[in-house]
Design a protein around this motif. Structure first.
Motif, PDB file in Angstrom:
ATOM      1  N   ARG A  59       0.834  -1.205   0.000  1.00 19.13           N
ATOM      2  CA  ARG A  59       0.000   0.000   0.000  1.00 19.13           C
ATOM      3  C   ARG A  59       0.871   1.259   0.000  1.00 19.13           C
ATOM      4  N   ARG A  60       1.995   1.194   0.723  1.00 17.19           N
ATOM      5  CA  ARG A  60       2.878   2.365   0.772  1.00 17.19           C
ATOM      6  C   ARG A  60       3.489   2.623  -0.622  1.00 17.19           C
ATOM      7  N   LEU A  61       3.926   1.543  -1.274  1.00 16.59           N
ATOM      8  CA  LEU A  61       4.502   1.708  -2.614  1.00 16.59           C
ATOM      9  C   LEU A  61       3.486   2.345  -3.558  1.00 16.59           C
ATOM     10  N   ALA A  62       2.244   1.894  -3.477  1.00 16.23           N
ATOM     11  CA  ALA A  62       1.193   2.440  -4.342  1.00 16.23           C
ATOM     12  C   ALA A  62       0.974   3.925  -4.029  1.00 16.23           C
ATOM     13  N   GLN A  63       0.998   4.232  -2.738  1.00 15.86           N
ATOM     14  CA  GLN A  63       0.781   5.610  -2.301  1.00 15.86           C
ATOM     15  C   GLN A  63       1.929   6.510  -2.771  1.00 15.86           C
ATOM     16  N   GLU A  64       3.147   5.996  -2.705  1.00 20.87           N
ATOM     17  CA  GLU A  64       4.321   6.772  -3.161  1.00 20.87           C
ATOM     18  C   GLU A  64       4.250   7.043  -4.659  1.00 20.87           C
ATOM     19  N   LYS A  65       3.779   6.051  -5.392  1.00 23.03           N
ATOM     20  CA  LYS A  65       3.600   6.243  -6.836  1.00 23.03           C
ATOM     21  C   LYS A  65       2.603   7.348  -7.108  1.00 23.03           C
ATOM     22  N   SER A  69       3.062  10.790  -9.245  1.00 22.33           N
ATOM     23  CA  SER A  69       2.259  11.139 -10.427  1.00 22.33           C
ATOM     24  C   SER A  69       1.552  12.483 -10.231  1.00 22.33           C
ATOM     25  N   VAL A  70       1.103  12.770  -9.005  1.00 21.16           N
ATOM     26  CA  VAL A  70       0.463  14.064  -8.746  1.00 21.16           C
ATOM     27  C   VAL A  70       1.499  15.197  -8.882  1.00 21.16           C
ATOM     28  N   LYS A  71       2.720  14.920  -8.384  1.00 22.02           N
ATOM     29  CA  LYS A  71       3.794  15.907  -8.512  1.00 22.02           C
ATOM     30  C   LYS A  71       4.052  16.242  -9.980  1.00 22.02           C
ATOM     31  N   ALA A  72       4.101  15.208 -10.815  1.00 25.31           N
ATOM     32  CA  ALA A  72       4.351  15.402 -12.247  1.00 25.31           C
ATOM     33  C   ALA A  72       3.241  16.236 -12.865  1.00 25.31           C
ATOM     34  N   GLU A  73       2.025  15.945 -12.444  1.00 21.66           N
ATOM     35  CA  GLU A  73       0.863  16.683 -12.950  1.00 21.66           C
ATOM     36  C   GLU A  73       0.960  18.166 -12.586  1.00 21.66           C
ATOM     37  N   ILE A  74       1.374  18.409 -11.324  1.00 20.17           N
ATOM     38  CA  ILE A  74       1.521  19.792 -10.867  1.00 20.17           C
ATOM     39  C   ILE A  74       2.582  20.523 -11.712  1.00 20.17           C
ATOM     40  N   ALA A  92      -8.015  30.050 -13.292  1.00 25.85           N
ATOM     41  CA  ALA A  92      -8.567  28.690 -13.331  1.00 25.85           C
ATOM     42  C   ALA A  92      -7.442  27.661 -13.190  1.00 25.85           C
ATOM     43  N   LYS A  93      -6.330  27.904 -13.878  1.00 25.59           N
ATOM     44  CA  LYS A  93      -5.193  26.970 -13.812  1.00 25.59           C
ATOM     45  C   LYS A  93      -4.625  26.896 -12.398  1.00 25.59           C
ATOM     46  N   LEU A  94      -4.527  28.117 -11.776  1.00 24.08           N
ATOM     47  CA  LEU A  94      -4.018  28.148 -10.396  1.00 24.08           C
ATOM     48  C   LEU A  94      -4.899  27.330  -9.460  1.00 24.08           C
ATOM     49  N   ALA A  95      -6.207  27.441  -9.687  1.00 23.58           N
ATOM     50  CA  ALA A  95      -7.148  26.671  -8.862  1.00 23.58           C
ATOM     51  C   ALA A  95      -6.935  25.168  -9.058  1.00 23.58           C
ATOM     52  N   GLU A  96      -6.698  24.807 -10.315  1.00 21.60           N
ATOM     53  CA  GLU A  96      -6.425  23.378 -10.613  1.00 21.60           C
ATOM     54  C   GLU A  96      -5.172  22.908  -9.886  1.00 21.60           C
ATOM     55  N   ILE A  97      -4.156  23.784  -9.947  1.00 20.14           N
ATOM     56  CA  ILE A  97      -2.890  23.438  -9.274  1.00 20.14           C
ATOM     57  C   ILE A  97      -3.106  23.268  -7.771  1.00 20.14           C
ATOM     58  N   GLU A  98      -3.916  24.183  -7.241  1.00 21.75           N
ATOM     59  CA  GLU A  98      -4.177  24.112  -5.793  1.00 21.75           C
ATOM     60  C   GLU A  98      -4.859  22.787  -5.412  1.00 21.75           C
ATOM     61  N   ILE A  99      -5.796  22.393  -6.255  1.00 19.40           N
ATOM     62  CA  ILE A  99      -6.472  21.099  -5.990  1.00 19.40           C
ATOM     63  C   ILE A  99      -5.455  19.952  -5.998  1.00 19.40           C
ATOM     64  N   GLN A 100      -4.555  20.015  -7.002  1.00 19.93           N
ATOM     65  CA  GLN A 100      -3.542  18.953  -7.107  1.00 19.93           C
ATOM     66  C   GLN A 100      -2.575  18.982  -5.924  1.00 19.93           C
ATOM     67  N   GLU A 101      -2.266  20.187  -5.457  1.00 24.39           N
ATOM     68  CA  GLU A 101      -1.372  20.302  -4.285  1.00 24.39           C
ATOM     69  C   GLU A 101      -2.013  19.625  -3.074  1.00 24.39           C
ATOM     70  N   LYS A 102      -3.328  19.851  -2.944  1.00 19.30           N
ATOM     71  CA  LYS A 102      -4.059  19.207  -1.826  1.00 19.30           C
ATOM     72  C   LYS A 102      -3.980  17.685  -1.933  1.00 19.30           C
ATOM     73  N   ARG A 103      -4.174  17.203  -3.179  1.00 17.94           N
ATOM     74  CA  ARG A 103      -4.118  15.742  -3.408  1.00 17.94           C
ATOM     75  C   ARG A 103      -2.736  15.202  -3.054  1.00 17.94           C
ATOM     76  N   LYS A 104      -1.721  16.001  -3.435  1.00 21.40           N
ATOM     77  CA  LYS A 104      -0.340  15.585  -3.143  1.00 21.40           C
ATOM     78  C   LYS A 104      -0.126  15.490  -1.629  1.00 21.40           C
ATOM     79  N   GLU A 105      -0.590  16.541  -0.909  1.00 17.14           N
ATOM     80  CA  GLU A 105      -0.441  16.542   0.552  1.00 17.14           C
ATOM     81  C   GLU A 105      -1.118  15.324   1.192  1.00 17.14           C
ATOM     82  N   GLU A 106      -2.329  15.076   0.699  1.00 15.58           N
ATOM     83  CA  GLU A 106      -3.069  13.934   1.259  1.00 15.58           C
ATOM     84  C   GLU A 106      -2.322  12.621   1.022  1.00 15.58           C
ATOM     85  N   ALA A 107      -1.807  12.497  -0.207  1.00 14.05           N
ATOM     86  CA  ALA A 107      -1.077  11.267  -0.540  1.00 14.05           C
ATOM     87  C   ALA A 107       0.185  11.150   0.308  1.00 14.05           C
TER      88      ALA A 107
END
Ligand SMILES: [Zn+2]
Length: 239
Positions: A59-65, A69-74, A92-107
């Motif tokens: 599960r950790r390996l999957a989470q690290e992946k 991938s979220v980092k690359a997207e950002i 709009a793009k900044l908002a998208e980035i912010e959403i991705q940053e949140k996802r990254k933090e959660e991951a």
């Protein structure tokens, strides 16, 4: 029958011991099986703990992946910012980035949590292994004692059966016939060794007339209550 009291009593004693040994030898395999089951169960507890650890790793390996991938997207989205012409698109793009940053933090938090869990599991696996080792060791010792007992009892049984076989050759066939037919009816105890004027097996008082006949010793006397052959003490029973 009276002339062979000593041999017959010895035979009865031998048979009593054989019955006891037989009983114990029938119990022992069940006890050994129960111990084996417990040993297996205790050893299996380590496997289960190890399984949890390896699941955590997966599960950790999957989470690290996912983090990667979220980092690359950002990064991509940040690059896209350079080519944006309007403020609206930019916001709009900044908002998208912010959403991705949140996802990254959660991951990332997920990874940390899994690492913390793994630490705990690593600590516990030590305990689980140690406990399992001690339990298995104790159970194994118990098992060894049973195995030792089994070996000893099997040896004793063999010896007693041999002694019984030899003893039987010394007993008159007619006496043996009476003994055996009575043995079946009396649960393997066809003789009652009378110490005073009581039957030693059913504890009923023996009538004076019967006691007199018994002392005469010229015929086989039966207990009037339990129908065992009465035999007068003292008779020296040699081991
Ligand atoms: Zn009796």
């Amino acid at each position: 029958m009276n002339n062979q009291n000593e041999e017959l009593i010895k035979l009865q004693e031998l048979e009593k011991q054989i019955v006891k040994l037989d009983k114990r030898l029938r119990e022992l395999p069940l006890q050994l099986k129960a111990l084996d089951d417990r040993i297996f169960e205790r050893a299996h507890s380590v496997e289960q703990a190890q399984q949890s650890i390896s699941e955590n790793q997966q599960r950790r390996l999957a989470q690290e992946k996912k983090v990667e991938s979220v980092k690359a997207e950002i990064q991509n989205k940040k690059r896209e910012l350079n080519s944006i012409k309007t403020n609206k698109e930019y916001t709009a793009k900044l908002a998208e980035i912010e959403i991705q940053e949140k996802r990254k933090e959660e991951a990332e938090e997920g990874v940390i949590q899994l690492l913390l869990d793994a630490d705990k599991m690593q600590e516990t696996i030590g305990e689980v292994k140690e406990r399992s080792r001690l339990d298995v060791e104790a159970l194994q010792k118990e098992k060894d004692l049973f195995l030792q007992e089994k070996g000893e009892k099997e040896g004793q049984l063999k010896e007693l059966n041999q002694r019984k076989k030899e003893l039987r050759t010394l007993i008159d066939p007619e006496n043996l016939r009476i003994y055996e037919s009575l043995s079946k009816k009396t649960g393997g105890v066809p003789l009652s060794v009378v110490t005073r004027d009581f039957c030693a097996e059913c504890f009923v008082k023996i009538r004076p007339q019967v006691m007199m006949d018994l002392r005469k010793g010229d015929k086989v006397i039966y207990c009037e209550n339990c129908h065992r052959v009465l035999i007068l003490e003292p008779v020296k029973v040699q081991e």
